[in-house]
Design a protein around this motif. Sequence first.
Motif, PDB file in Angstrom:
ATOM      1  N   GLU A   1      57.470 -14.151  56.206  1.00 51.68           N
ATOM      2  CA  GLU A   1      58.362 -13.005  56.360  1.00 51.68           C
ATOM      3  C   GLU A   1      59.527 -13.177  55.407  1.00 51.68           C
TER       4      GLU A   1
ATOM      5  N   LEU B   1      42.772 -15.059  56.170  1.00 51.56           N
ATOM      6  CA  LEU B   1      44.207 -15.262  56.048  1.00 51.56           C
ATOM      7  C   LEU B   1      44.508 -16.755  56.001  1.00 51.56           C
TER       8      LEU B   1
ATOM      9  N   PHE C   1      51.568 -12.694  51.828  1.00 54.73           N
ATOM     10  CA  PHE C   1      50.381 -13.344  52.380  1.00 54.73           C
ATOM     11  C   PHE C   1      49.598 -14.025  51.266  1.00 54.73           C
TER      12      PHE C   1
ATOM     13  N   PHE D   1      47.570  -6.198  46.594  1.00 53.06           N
ATOM     14  CA  PHE D   1      46.973  -7.484  46.261  1.00 53.06           C
ATOM     15  C   PHE D   1      47.116  -7.798  44.780  1.00 53.06           C
TER      16      PHE D   1
ATOM     17  N   TYR E   1      62.539 -12.267  55.541  1.00 54.86           N
ATOM     18  CA  TYR E   1      63.851 -12.562  56.114  1.00 54.86           C
ATOM     19  C   TYR E   1      63.981 -14.033  56.519  1.00 54.86           C
TER      20      TYR E   1
ATOM     21  N   TYR F   1      56.616  -8.596  53.810  1.00 61.14           N
ATOM     22  CA  TYR F   1      55.811  -9.763  54.174  1.00 61.14           C
ATOM     23  C   TYR F   1      54.961 -10.160  52.978  1.00 61.14           C
TER      24      TYR F   1
ATOM     25  N   ARG G   1      53.311  -6.759  51.523  1.00 59.53           N
ATOM     26  CA  ARG G   1      53.289  -5.595  52.404  1.00 59.53           C
ATOM     27  C   ARG G   1      54.687  -5.350  52.950  1.00 59.53           C
ATOM     28  N   SER G   2      55.029  -4.054  53.107  1.00 60.68           N
ATOM     29  CA  SER G   2      56.315  -3.704  53.700  1.00 60.68           C
ATOM     30  C   SER G   2      56.105  -2.596  54.715  1.00 60.68           C
ATOM     31  N   ALA G   3      57.172  -2.169  55.346  1.00 61.79           N
ATOM     32  CA  ALA G   3      57.065  -1.109  56.341  1.00 61.79           C
ATOM     33  C   ALA G   3      56.625   0.196  55.690  1.00 61.79           C
ATOM     34  N   ALA G   4      57.046   0.404  54.454  1.00 59.58           N
ATOM     35  CA  ALA G   4      56.773   1.685  53.794  1.00 59.58           C
ATOM     36  C   ALA G   4      55.490   1.680  52.989  1.00 59.58           C
ATOM     37  N   HIS G   5      54.970   0.514  52.696  1.00 64.08           N
ATOM     38  CA  HIS G   5      53.818   0.461  51.804  1.00 64.08           C
ATOM     39  C   HIS G   5      52.765  -0.479  52.361  1.00 64.08           C
ATOM     40  N   ASP G   6      51.530  -0.088  52.143  1.00 64.24           N
ATOM     41  CA  ASP G   6      50.476  -0.946  52.627  1.00 64.24           C
ATOM     42  C   ASP G   6      50.204  -2.078  51.655  1.00 64.24           C
ATOM     43  N   MET G   7      49.245  -2.890  52.014  1.00 61.45           N
ATOM     44  CA  MET G   7      49.015  -4.144  51.320  1.00 61.45           C
ATOM     45  C   MET G   7      48.743  -3.939  49.823  1.00 61.45           C
TER      46      MET G   7
ATOM     47  N   ARG H   1      51.174 -16.716  55.931  1.00 62.20           N
ATOM     48  CA  ARG H   1      52.031 -15.549  55.767  1.00 62.20           C
ATOM     49  C   ARG H   1      53.493 -15.966  55.803  1.00 62.20           C
TER      50      ARG H   1
END
Lengths: 113, 118
Positions: free
Chosen positions: A52, A47, A35, A103, A54, A33, A95-101, A50
């Motif tokens: 996605e 915010l 942002f 910047f 996909y 994602y 941001r992804s499922a494995a890693h946090d935000m 955003r």
Amino acid sequence: AQTVTQSQPEMSVQEAETVTLSCTYDTSESDYYLFWYKQPPSRQMILVIRQEAYKQQNATENRFSVNFQKAAKSFSLKISDSQLGDAAMYFCAYRSAAHDMRFGAGTRLTVKP
Amino acid sequence: NAGVMQNPRHLVRRRGQEARLRCSPMKGHSHVYWYRQLPEEGLKFMVYLQKENIIDESGMPKERFSAEFPKEGPSILRIQQVVRGDSAAYFCASSRFRRGLAGTDTQYFGPGTRLTVL
């Protein structure tokens, strides 16, 4: 490592004009994602928009829209009809499922009356 | 629906003292994230917590920093024996669902706590 780069430390725009803020990122992941956050002088993180990864369609929120180029790993923010209240620091984030935000370093936007 | 609450907004400590920063997530959110922002820089991830669990603390300094999110009450970021380099703005964010759940990955930020170490 996932990195986010904002190459414009400062940008300036005339009120009612359009400005584009640049952001590039580096990743080997396919699902993530993106942002844009706005930080006015109050320092509150707001915010803006955003996206996605996909989704091929570029996200829009009123006067704010993005140009998402997945192959180029580019995610720019366009602000149309700029207003004085748009003046702030703008941060691009990943941001992804494995890693946090993650910047970027931010772009300071000035709006001239 | 109240947003993410953080207190205090400003905190001044002398070197060697302890700093406690509090974060109450948005109603219905059970996932909390802490970030640090040094002057003129972007936010840096510190830790991700769910109720009673630390999920990811890969961004936390190894010493002096700790975080918790108890079953009841706010999340606490604790900095022991503060040094001048700890002076920064500390932001808390919350989300409804766990990290990575497709379509729900938006974090909402609190107003931050500005820590000044004298």
